[in-house]
Scaffold this active site. Structure first.
Site, short mmCIF file in Angstrom:
data_model
loop_
_atom_site.label_atom_id
_atom_site.label_comp_id
_atom_site.label_asym_id
_atom_site.label_seq_id
_atom_site.Cartn_x
_atom_site.Cartn_y
_atom_site.Cartn_z
N ASP A 127 0.82 -1.22 0.00
CA ASP A 127 0.00 0.00 0.00
C ASP A 127 0.85 1.27 0.00
O ASP A 127 2.01 1.26 0.41
CB ASP A 127 -0.88 0.05 1.26
N ASP A 128 0.23 2.34 -0.42
CA ASP A 128 0.71 3.73 -0.26
C ASP A 128 1.79 4.17 -1.25
O ASP A 128 2.21 5.32 -1.22
CB ASP A 128 1.22 4.02 1.17
N HIS A 177 -5.89 2.99 -4.38
CA HIS A 177 -5.84 3.23 -2.93
C HIS A 177 -6.14 4.71 -2.63
O HIS A 177 -5.57 5.28 -1.71
CB HIS A 177 -4.46 2.82 -2.39
N HIS A 181 -4.74 9.56 -0.20
CA HIS A 181 -4.86 8.91 1.08
C HIS A 181 -5.78 9.60 2.07
O HIS A 181 -5.53 9.65 3.28
CB HIS A 181 -3.49 8.69 1.72
N HIS A 268 3.89 -2.36 3.05
CA HIS A 268 3.98 -1.00 2.48
C HIS A 268 5.30 -0.86 1.71
O HIS A 268 6.36 -1.04 2.31
CB HIS A 268 3.91 0.04 3.60
ZN ZN Z 1 -2.74 3.29 3.06
#
Ligand code: ZN
Length: 308
Positions: A127-128, A177, A181, A268
């Site tokens: 993620d991210d 995603h 954020h 991540h």
């Molecule tokens: Zn995230």
């Protein structure tokens, strides 16, 4: 009045040199003076609307029968997302969304990969990202014939375009995603859709690829989300806590204590420690007979297994 017209003409000529996509109409009779200036953009739809509006203003002006000599001045102003046309005392705004730039659509050809339905399978998810560590992580995955799903942020797409192409070429999956954020259970429907759609669009525009899966920020899902989002919402079974733990052995032990066929693992690709952890984790899991697939592949595997 004549002086004014001449001055206007001079201004228009000077203006035209700078910006040649302006349509100019100057007319003077005993009854009226007309000076019209309007832009021609690269957007056909808005050109049509503006032209129609200007023509209507023009016709209405001519129709008026006044004793005195009349003057019609039409001019414009271009802002980021609108063009405002000023005509005498009227003002009209035309929303202007620039047409998507024509970039060569990227065709991604993923490397052929064999998936063994009977093999224990897990889906690594990141993620991210992307970030400066992402490319190294992809290299590492390639070494182990592994693929993963990267849930990326829309606002990083342009910056990491090459990394993302490499990601797809290597057979990985890209998921949505959100754009930057935001905590999506705390925004209204408009902003929720904006966050999702903007990300879908920027990915499609830059990579010629459309994500099918979505991971909500902070893992929080709302009813609104389930009802409005047209993507598969993917959570996880194992949180590696790579964002929290500073020690890779701790992360590895945490994963190994929960690992099982069919699990989705949250990591991540924005953390250096995640890369360091993967270097040890991948051979370990491979040794135990796991294959690494994307979340969509994992879903397919499960469906095929259920049928047989
Ligand atoms: Zn995230």
């Amino acid at each position: 009045m004549k002086k004014l017209t001449i001055l206007l003409l001079v201004l228009i000529i000077i203006g035209c040199k700078k910006q040649d996509k302006i349509k100019t109409i100057i007319k003077e009779t005993d009854n009226y003076v007309i000076s019209i200036n309007y832009p021609i953009t690269d957007n056909k739809r808005i050109n049509k609307q503006i032209k129609k509006y200007v023509n209507d203003e023009y016709k209405n002006f001519i129709k008026q029968n006044n004793e005195e000599k009349q003057e019609l001045n039409i001019n414009f102003k271009i802002n980021d997302d609108e063009i405002i046309i000023y005509s005498n005392n009227n003002k009209k705004s035309f929303k202007y969304k620039k047409e998507p730039k024509t970039i060569e659509t990227y065709k991604y050809i993923s490397k052929a990969k064999e998936i063994d339905i009977s093999k224990k399978s897990i889906a690594l998810t990141f993620d991210d990202g992307p970030s400066k560590y992402t490319r190294k992580i992809i290299d590492l995955l390639n070494e182990y014939n592994a693929n993963a799903t990267f849930f990326i942020l829309g606002n990083k797409v342009e910056l990491y375009n090459d990394t993302l192409k490499y990601m797809l070429e290597s057979g990985n999956e890209i998921g949505n995603h959100s754009y930057n954020h935001k905590w999506l259970t705390h925004v209204d429907e408009e902003e929720l859709l904006n966050q999702i759609n903007k990300t879908q669009e920027i990915i499609k525009e830059n990579l010629g690829y459309e994500p099918k899966v979505f991971r909500p920020t902070y893992g929080s899902v709302s009813k609104l989300m389930r009802e409005t989002i047209n993507l598969d919402i993917i959570l996880w079974n194992i949180d590696t806590m790579d964002w929290k733990y500073k020690n890779k052995n701790k992360i590895i032990n945490n994963i190994m204590s929960q690992i099982e066929d069919g699990k989705i693992i949250l990591m991540h690709d924005t953390k250096k420690i995640t890369y360091e952890t993967l270097k040890q984790l991948l051979p370990k899991l491979k040794e135990q007979g796991y294959q690494f697939v994307t979340v969509s592949e994992l879903k397919e595997i499960k469906t095929i297994r259920e049928k047989t």
